[in-house]
Structures are given as C-alpha cells and as structure tokens.
Design a protein around this motif. Sequence first.
Motif, PDB file in Angstrom:
ATOM      1  N   PRO A  49       4.036 -12.873 -11.993  1.00 20.40           N
ATOM      2  CA  PRO A  49       4.374 -13.669 -10.801  1.00 20.40           C
ATOM      3  C   PRO A  49       4.470 -12.856  -9.519  1.00 20.40           C
ATOM      4  O   PRO A  49       4.279 -13.409  -8.422  1.00 20.40           O
ATOM      5  CB  PRO A  49       5.717 -14.283 -11.179  1.00 20.40           C
ATOM      6  N   HIS A  50       4.781 -11.568  -9.598  1.00 14.66           N
ATOM      7  CA  HIS A  50       4.866 -10.750  -8.394  1.00 14.66           C
ATOM      8  C   HIS A  50       3.540 -10.735  -7.642  1.00 14.66           C
ATOM      9  O   HIS A  50       3.497 -10.895  -6.413  1.00 14.66           O
ATOM     10  CB  HIS A  50       5.277  -9.328  -8.763  1.00 14.66           C
ATOM     11  N   GLY A  52       0.872 -12.688  -8.680  1.00 12.90           N
ATOM     12  CA  GLY A  52       0.163 -13.941  -8.904  1.00 12.90           C
ATOM     13  C   GLY A  52      -1.043 -13.789  -9.816  1.00 12.90           C
ATOM     14  O   GLY A  52      -1.808 -14.737  -9.990  1.00 12.90           O
ATOM     15  N   HIS A 415       8.330 -16.829 -10.439  1.00  9.77           N
ATOM     16  CA  HIS A 415       8.685 -15.808  -9.445  1.00  9.77           C
ATOM     17  C   HIS A 415      10.193 -15.822  -9.190  1.00  9.77           C
ATOM     18  O   HIS A 415      10.821 -14.761  -9.056  1.00  9.77           O
ATOM     19  CB  HIS A 415       7.911 -16.078  -8.154  1.00  9.77           C
ATOM     20  N   ALA A 419      10.319 -11.840 -10.357  1.00  8.77           N
ATOM     21  CA  ALA A 419      10.048 -10.927  -9.248  1.00  8.77           C
ATOM     22  C   ALA A 419      11.106 -11.001  -8.154  1.00  8.77           C
ATOM     23  O   ALA A 419      11.501  -9.979  -7.588  1.00  8.77           O
ATOM     24  CB  ALA A 419       8.660 -11.215  -8.663  1.00  8.77           C
ATOM     25  N   GLU A 420      11.576 -12.210  -7.830  1.00  3.55           N
ATOM     26  CA  GLU A 420      12.567 -12.333  -6.754  1.00  3.55           C
ATOM     27  C   GLU A 420      13.901 -11.697  -7.127  1.00  3.55           C
ATOM     28  O   GLU A 420      14.481 -10.948  -6.318  1.00  3.55           O
ATOM     29  CB  GLU A 420      12.742 -13.793  -6.342  1.00  3.55           C
ATOM     30  N   ARG A 431       8.088  -7.303 -13.257  1.00  7.44           N
ATOM     31  CA  ARG A 431       6.628  -7.212 -13.145  1.00  7.44           C
ATOM     32  C   ARG A 431       6.032  -6.858 -14.497  1.00  7.44           C
ATOM     33  O   ARG A 431       6.684  -6.240 -15.345  1.00  7.44           O
ATOM     34  CB  ARG A 431       6.220  -6.132 -12.147  1.00  7.44           C
TER      35      ARG A 431
END
Length: 514
Positions: A49-50, A52, A415, A419-420, A431
Amino acid sequence: MPRDFSRRGVMTAGLAAGAAGILARPAAAAADRPTTGGIALTHVTVIDPHSGRILPNTTVVIRGDRIASVHRGPAPQGATEVDLRGRFVIPGLADMHAHAQAEGIDPALNIANGVTTVRDMAGSPLARDWRDRIEAGTLLGPRYVLGSKIVDGSPSLWDPAFLDVVQVADAGQAREAVRQQQAAGADFVKVYTRLSRSAYRALAAEARQHGMSFAGHCPDEVPLEEAADLGQASVEHLFWTFFDTSFAERRLRAAIARIRLELGDYSGWFAAIHPLEWTAMNTHSGAKARRVFGALVRRRTRQVPTLAVHRGIDFARTVDVAADPRNRYLPSWAVEAMEFARQRFYLADRPVWTDAEWAAKFGRRLQVVGEMHGHGVPIMTGTDTGTVAVYPGFSVHDELALLVEAGLPPMAALHAATAEPARFLGSDTGRVAAGHAADLVVLDADPLSDITNTATVSGVVVRGRYIGPDERLRILAEVERIAAGTPAPAGQAVPAGCPCHAPLHPRPGSGAAG
C-alpha cells in the motif's frame, strides 16, 4: 444488579498468572532464527500500500528480522522456501487505538489476525509488561507503543474505580502531568474529553517543550482545528468532528460549555452530548468541513475513526454481545464486562425514542470519514479494544471493512492499516520492500477485490519469524483453551445477571442545547 468492578475493571483488567503459558511456548521458538539463507516466500502476489504496487508471482526473501529482497524469480540458494502459490502478502496490520485486556489473550489474538503493531492508549501496566517481554524475546506478540495514563479534566468522566486516570484542574497541573507521564516512560500523552481549554493548551506547550507528542480525544472545549494547530498528533473517534463542521457551531459550543458532570458520569456525557451532536450533524457545512479538514492535512494530524466502536455504541440497543462467536477467545468475565459497559455506559441514560437518531448517526459517521479521505486527511485504523463488540486482532478486519463502506478504496484502507501508521510512528514497518522490517501477513484471498479477505489470514511473519497455518491454528486453540479455563483476575469482580440501568451518579443539569 452488578457487583462493583475494581480498578481498571472494564478496559484494562489483566488475567492472573495462570494464563501465562500461551505465548511462552511459541515465543521460545522465536530464538530459532532461519538458516543463513533465510526464508523465501515464493509465487505470491505482493500488495504494497505504501507504493500502491501489486506484484504477482513474486518472491519475498527474509533474513533475520528484515526483508532482504522482493523480486521475480526463484528462491535464493540456501533459503527455506515456503510456496505460497495463489496467496497474497501485505504488510503487517496496525491497531492504533487499543486497550490491553487479558494476559494470554491480546498478544496472541493480534498475531493470529496479522496485527503486528499496537498502540495502547491508556498507559496499561499490562501492555508495558507485554512490550518488555516481547522485546526480550520471551513472548510472541506485536510491537507495542504505549500512551500515558489518560489525562482528563477535573472531574473526569471516568471514576477512578474503573480506570486509573490523571485529573487536572488547571494549567499547572496539566504541565505537571506531562512531566510525570514522560518520567513514567510513556511514548506520548493521552488527552481526554473533559480537559479545559486552558489546561489543554498548557499541556500542548509542555509536551512540545519536552519533545513529547500528545494524542487522543479532542476535548469538549477545544475546536478540532485548534487541536491540530496546537500539534495534536492524532484525533480518536468522531464525537467532536461535527461541531467544527456545523454552521451552528457557535450556539452548539455555548451549549457544550454549560454541561456539568460529576466524577465518573460517563453515561451522563453521552446523554448530554447526543442532542448537540445530532444537531451538528444536521447543520453540516461543506465549506466549513473543507477548512477544518484542510487544517488536519496541513498539520498532518491523523484521524483514527474507530468506526468499530462507534457501531457498537450507536447500535447499543440491538447489538447482541452474547451471540458473537469470537467470545470463545475471551474469558467469560471480559464478555460480561462488555455487556456491563453496554448497559451502564451507553444505555443507562438513553431513551428508546432516540435509537433511530443513534442509528442515523452511524451513517453520518461513515459519510464524514469518506469526506475526510476525499480531502486528503490521513486516516489510521484503530478499534478501541475493551469496548462493546470489539475484539483484539479480529476487529482490525472489522475496521477495514467499515473504512471501505465509508468510501475508501481497498488500497486506501490497507494504507490506513499499514503505511500510514508506520509513517506516523517513524517505523520501518508498513511496507513489503527490501530493507524494511519483516512484519507481513499472508492471505488466502485478494483484499483488493473484497476487503473482507483481510480476514483470510493463513500465515503471519513477525520480526522475521514465519508462523504458518498450522501454528496459527494452534495459537488460536490455545487462546480458546485459556479463555475457557481462566477465572477473573484476583480482586476483579464481574457482573452477575443483568447490569443495572441506573447511571453511576445522579446528574445535575446537563446543559442541553436550547
């Protein structure tokens, strides 16, 4: 009529020593590191998700506690290959709003559900003990970040018999609370609902002076935009959002200022705030929302919506705590505590005729989360474990599904859970990329086609250790065994029969809006 709960009885109770074995045995294997060639997860679809990126038929090589490479091609020579053909790998998930409940329960359920990072929001000694043992390698569990004791105004919404809370009456006490909590080893200060505006501003200044972050509730007297400008790192829940975005904000804030509550009148706060929040929701201004959400974006203030707990509160009349199949993973006293909270904290002062409003409020919460995402507000997953129908580990998957229901694309929801939180914590987790921490989740089905597939966990990698399907099932079976056989903690009474519907304390005038 329930017996009284002892200190930390609802949200932070821990089991006595009899359950200590759950992760000691799996953790003993944590010292058995892979061979020098590491572990290779092969033929897997990687979702990062970091960036995509979606990488089919990929090999993820893990050496020690790091990801060594993510590449197309065979496993390197000497690596132990785990063929994951047809499966998906995502970063380890994060629960950014949790409360420790039970020894032998929470760490195991988090790992079994792919939750490898947990932020404890109430300075729990139990969570502190878990973190120490996990870091020492004697307990298998997620990475823990620990908040301070809850710092609330005086009188607090929490009765000290239920929760160990720091009550501050003025700016001087607020500054002292920051110093005390930093000295106690908290990673951040947890702020709460009834802090006065002057105490809150002093707390923010003191935290900034000591290089300490603060996060939590947005106090009743403090506008959300002001909290962001003062540096609040994250805002939990959605009780305060609608006041800032209402064109009737001035009148509503005057009504909020008139609310007077006694110590521990938690249910009274809900009774007083509900009509005001309902009015705010029905006077929503898109222009004001753009301004407020813009401030959150500029300050990088994270929103942790905790939709899972809002669903339990907003539908408290109809949620059937006893029927949830996940109860088998909790000791009976914890399930009874959820029912106690449902009756005592959420329904004690709620007239039946307001139930339709409460149900409609949940729909508005979903809408505003989608609106926040559309404006670029950074969102993180959090569950508020220890509350009604919220379960360690499992409810992160509930939260992901609710974020998608609110309008976030599945990749954005992922995300928010990976990642967030990593960026927020300054961590190298979150990641699937070379050089990052090897905290990963293996799924049997694609979460981008259906976000509920995050619950199809077949394996977990935590600090480089691979837990396959069989071991994961053994962990769950052991939790279930402990939950079935462990009594309440020493000195911890549990409710017997149906909890009383009376409020904790009689309430003087609550100051509802006129």
